[in-house]
Design an enzyme around this catalytic site. Structure first.
Site, PDB file in Angstrom:
ATOM      1  N   GLY A  67      41.499  46.900  47.396  1.00 53.94           N
ATOM      2  CA  GLY A  67      42.325  47.690  48.116  1.00 53.94           C
ATOM      3  C   GLY A  67      41.477  49.089  48.183  1.00 53.94           C
ATOM      4  O   GLY A  67      41.886  49.807  49.269  1.00 53.94           O
ATOM      5  N   GLU A 120      38.586  40.193  45.142  1.00 56.61           N
ATOM      6  CA  GLU A 120      39.999  39.566  44.885  1.00 56.61           C
ATOM      7  C   GLU A 120      40.008  38.159  44.519  1.00 56.61           C
ATOM      8  O   GLU A 120      40.626  37.613  43.682  1.00 56.61           O
ATOM      9  CB  GLU A 120      40.961  39.671  46.063  1.00 56.61           C
ATOM     10  CG  GLU A 120      41.455  41.223  46.235  1.00 56.61           C
ATOM     11  CD  GLU A 120      40.337  41.779  47.097  1.00 56.61           C
ATOM     12  OE1 GLU A 120      39.080  41.598  47.354  1.00 56.61           O
ATOM     13  OE2 GLU A 120      40.956  43.057  47.733  1.00 56.61           O
TER      14      GLU A 120
END
Ligand code: DAK
Length: 262
Positions: free
Chosen positions: A113, A136
C-alpha cells in the site's frame, strides 16, 4: 478523527504555498492503518480547498515512506468482512479526488500500500535509499489499492509482473530507469528537491496546473482518442482565463508573468 482533532499519525505543515504531509507511525515503518489514511485524506482535502496552497507533498521518514497497509489490522479479516465492508476503499480513494498536484517524496521502503500510495500521487521523487515493491503475494493476497493497474502502466507489463509475482523490491536506480519515479536524489537532498519542484509549480497559473494534471491523468487512465479530445477542450478552455492573457502578454513584452490564478 474529526476535522477539529489534531492528527495522530501524520504531521502537517506549510512552506510558502506548499502543503507538506509527513506520515508519522515510525515504530511500524508508517504502516498505513485506517486512521492514518483518514487523517491523510482530511489534510489533503483541506489543502486542496485552501486558496493559499498551490501544491502538496506527501513524505515519510528516512527509513520508510510506508511499509504497506497495516498487516496486523488485516490479519483476521474474513472475505465477508472485507467484501461487505468495501475494505477501506472510503479513505484510500480520497487522494485521487485531490485536484491540485501532489508530489510523493519517497525515502526508504515504499511497499504494498505504500507503493500504491506513492503511485496515487502525481509524480514521485525518490531518495537514493528508496525501495519500491508489491510484496502482497508473500502474504497470500494481491495488491488491493491499484498496484496491479498503476504499476504496469508506469513500468510496463514485464517488470510489473516480476514485482507482483516474486514480491521482490526495486531500488531507486531501477525505479527511475523503469519510469516509476521522475528523479532520484541523495537522501539529504530529498525534501529540498521536492520543495523546489513544488514551489516551481506554485509559481504557475493554478487553473493551467490543474488542467495539466487532469489531462495527464486522462492519458494514464483512459484511451488515446478520448485523452487527446479531453486535452484539446481543456486547452481551449484555458483561453478563458486571465492568466493566459497575462502569460502570453508577458512573453510578447519580454517581462516576467504575474499570475492571479484566475
Ligand atoms: N504492517 C504492520 N506492521 C509493519 C508493517 C506492515 N505493513 N511493516 C513493518 N511493520 C512493523 C514490524 O512488524 C515491526 O514491528 P515490531 O516487531 O517492532 O513491533 C516494525 O514495523 C519494524 O519492522 P521490521 O522489524 O520488520 O523492520 P526490518 O527493517 O527488518 O524490515 C521490512 C523492514 C519493510 C522489509 C519488513 O518490515 C516488511 O517486510 N514489512 C512488510 C511489508 C509488506 O508486506 N507490505 C505489504 C503489506 S499488504 C487496500 C489498500 C491497501 C492494501 C490492500 C487493500 N484497499 C483500499 C482495498 C495494501 C496491502 C498491503 O500493503
Amino acid at each position: 478523527m474529526s476535522e477539529a482533532t489534531a492528527p495522530e499519525f501524520i504531521n502537517v505543515r506549510t512552506e510558502g504555498r506548499v502543503g507538506v504531509v509527513t506520515l508519522n507511525r515510525p515504530k511500524q515503518l508508517n504502516a498505513l492503518n485506517d486512521q492514518l489514511m483518514t487523517e491523510l485524506g482530511v489534510a489533503l482535502k483541506a489543502f486542496d480547498a485552501d486558496d493559499n496552497i498551490g501544491c502538496m507533498i506527501v513524505t515519510g521518514s528516512e527509513k520508510a515512506f510506508a511499509a504497506g497497509a497495516d498487516i496486523g489490522a488485516m490479519a483476521t479479516y474474513t472475505f465477508a468482512d472485507v467484501y461487505k465492508g468495501d475494505y477501506i476503499t472510503r479513505n484510500w480513494e480520497t487522494i485521487r479526488s485531490v485536484r491540485k498536484p501532489v508530489i510523493a517524496a519517497v525515502s526508504g521502503f515504499a511497499l504494498g500500500g505504500g507503493c500504491e500510495l506513492a503511485m496515487m500521487c502525481d509524480f514521485i521523487i525518490a531518495a537514493d535509499n528508496a525501495r519500491f515493491g508489491q510484496p502482497e503475494i508473500k502474504l497470500g493476497i494481491i495488491p488491493g489499492a491499484g498496484g496491479t493497474q498503476r504499476l504496469p502502466r508506469a513500468v510496463g507489463k514485464s517488470k510489473a509482473m516480476d514485482l507482483a509475482l516474486t514480491g521482490r523490491m526495486m531500488d531507486a536506480t531501477e525505479s527511475e530507469r523503469a519510469g516509476l519515479v521522475s528523479r532520484v536524489v541523495p537522501l539529504d537532498k530529498l525534501m529540498d528537491e521536492a520543495l523546489g519542484a513544488a514551489l516551481q509549480i506554485c509559481e504557475f497559473s493554478l487553473p493551467s496546473v490543474m488542467a495539466a494534471k487532469e489531462c495527464v491523468n486522462r492519458a494514464f487512465e483512459g484511451g488515446l482518442a478520448d485523452g487527446v479530445m479531453f486535452e484539446r477542450r481543456m486547452f481551449h478552455a484555458l483561453f478563458a482565463t486571465d492568466d493566459q492573457k497575462e502569460g502570453m502578454d508577458a512573453f510578447v513584452n519580454k517581462r516576467k508573468a504575474v499570475f492571479k490564478h484566475s
